[in-house]
Write a protein that holds these residues in place. Structure first.
Motif, short mmCIF file in Angstrom:
data_model
loop_
_atom_site.label_atom_id
_atom_site.label_comp_id
_atom_site.label_asym_id
_atom_site.label_seq_id
_atom_site.Cartn_x
_atom_site.Cartn_y
_atom_site.Cartn_z
N LEU A 68 -2.35 2.31 10.51
CA LEU A 68 -1.59 1.65 9.48
C LEU A 68 -2.12 0.78 8.82
O LEU A 68 -1.91 0.37 7.64
N ALA A 69 -3.31 -0.03 9.36
CA ALA A 69 -4.23 -0.71 8.65
C ALA A 69 -4.79 -0.11 7.45
O ALA A 69 -4.84 -0.63 6.26
N SER A 95 3.34 -5.08 6.34
CA SER A 95 3.42 -3.61 6.12
C SER A 95 4.26 -2.72 6.87
O SER A 95 4.35 -3.26 8.35
N PRO A 96 5.30 -1.96 6.60
CA PRO A 96 6.22 -1.34 7.38
C PRO A 96 5.31 -0.73 8.47
O PRO A 96 4.25 0.09 8.42
N VAL A 97 6.11 -0.52 9.84
CA VAL A 97 5.57 0.17 10.97
C VAL A 97 5.99 1.64 10.83
O VAL A 97 7.34 1.86 10.61
N ILE A 98 5.13 2.53 11.02
CA ILE A 98 5.51 3.98 11.10
C ILE A 98 5.52 4.36 12.65
O ILE A 98 4.42 4.46 13.32
N ASP A 99 6.49 4.79 13.07
CA ASP A 99 6.26 5.21 14.49
C ASP A 99 5.40 6.26 14.98
O ASP A 99 5.42 7.56 14.11
N GLY A 100 4.84 6.06 15.90
CA GLY A 100 3.87 7.27 16.32
C GLY A 100 2.34 7.13 15.73
O GLY A 100 1.45 7.77 16.01
N LEU A 101 2.09 6.07 14.80
CA LEU A 101 0.67 5.65 14.23
C LEU A 101 0.25 4.51 14.72
O LEU A 101 0.89 3.44 15.07
N LEU A 126 -0.11 4.29 -5.58
CA LEU A 126 0.74 3.76 -4.41
C LEU A 126 1.03 2.28 -4.67
O LEU A 126 0.59 1.59 -5.63
N TRP A 127 2.06 1.87 -3.96
CA TRP A 127 2.61 0.43 -3.92
C TRP A 127 2.78 0.10 -2.58
O TRP A 127 2.78 0.74 -1.57
N PRO A 128 2.91 -1.13 -2.05
CA PRO A 128 3.07 -1.56 -0.77
C PRO A 128 4.50 -0.80 -0.10
O PRO A 128 5.28 -1.07 -0.67
N GLY A 129 4.17 -0.29 0.95
CA GLY A 129 5.39 0.49 1.71
C GLY A 129 5.47 1.80 0.96
O GLY A 129 6.60 2.64 1.63
N ALA A 130 4.90 2.51 0.21
CA ALA A 130 4.85 3.51 -0.28
C ALA A 130 5.00 4.67 0.64
O ALA A 130 5.79 5.69 0.77
N LEU A 179 -5.07 1.44 1.85
CA LEU A 179 -4.93 2.48 0.63
C LEU A 179 -3.67 2.25 -0.26
O LEU A 179 -4.17 2.26 -1.48
N GLU A 180 -2.79 1.48 0.13
CA GLU A 180 -1.65 1.15 -0.79
C GLU A 180 -2.02 -0.01 -1.53
O GLU A 180 -1.42 0.17 -2.84
N ARG A 181 -2.84 -0.74 -1.19
CA ARG A 181 -3.36 -1.81 -2.14
C ARG A 181 -4.38 -1.52 -3.22
O ARG A 181 -4.45 -1.92 -4.42
N THR A 182 -5.40 -0.43 -2.97
CA THR A 182 -6.39 -0.02 -3.65
C THR A 182 -6.01 1.23 -4.65
O THR A 182 -6.93 1.23 -5.58
#
Length: 123
Positions: free
Chosen positions: A26-27, A15-21, A39-43, A32-35
């Motif tokens: 992130l997990a 999963s891409p890392v989002i700065d500040g989270l 959404l899709w992975p990295g959306a 959520l992106e999987r379920t």
């Protein structure tokens, strides 16, 4: 009995890392992106990157409006922002608060507090 063939592995998408989270948020975003079917992975990271790039543009170079016709070359920042709001509503309270905190920094660049005009005010 075990055969000599290796066990098939699941493809691992980082999963891409989002700065500040934090990692917990992130997990939760990755889950959520999987379920969710919208959404899709990295959306979420793609939508955040699109919105962050858009708010840093000069005001004269903003995204074309709907009457200009559709543009399929790059993601629409308004749709990306709506997606981020939708994701924030689907997250837990803590994760949503952390995502909204990151979004607030970008939103402030888009819509800063208005300054008073010359001649206005109590002075």
């Amino acid at each position: 009995m075990r055969t000599g063939l290796p066990r098939p592995r699941r493809p691992y998408e980082k999963s891409p890392v989002i700065d500040g989270l934090p990692a917990g948020t992130l997990a939760e975003l990755a889950r959520l992106e999987r379920t969710r079917n919208y959404l899709w992975p990295g959306a979420v990271s793609e939508a955040l990157r699109t919105w962050a790039a858009h708010v840093r543009l000069p005001r004269g170079r903003t995204w074309p409006r709907q009457q200009d016709g559709p543009c399929y070359c790059c993601p629409d920042p308004r749709e990306s922002r709506e997606l981020l709001d939708r994701v924030a509503r689907a997250l837990s309270r803590r994760a949503a608060r952390e995502l909204r905190r990151v979004l607030a920094g970008h939103d402030q660049l888009w819509d800063p507090a208005p300054r008073p005009y010359r001649g206005e005010g109590p002075w």
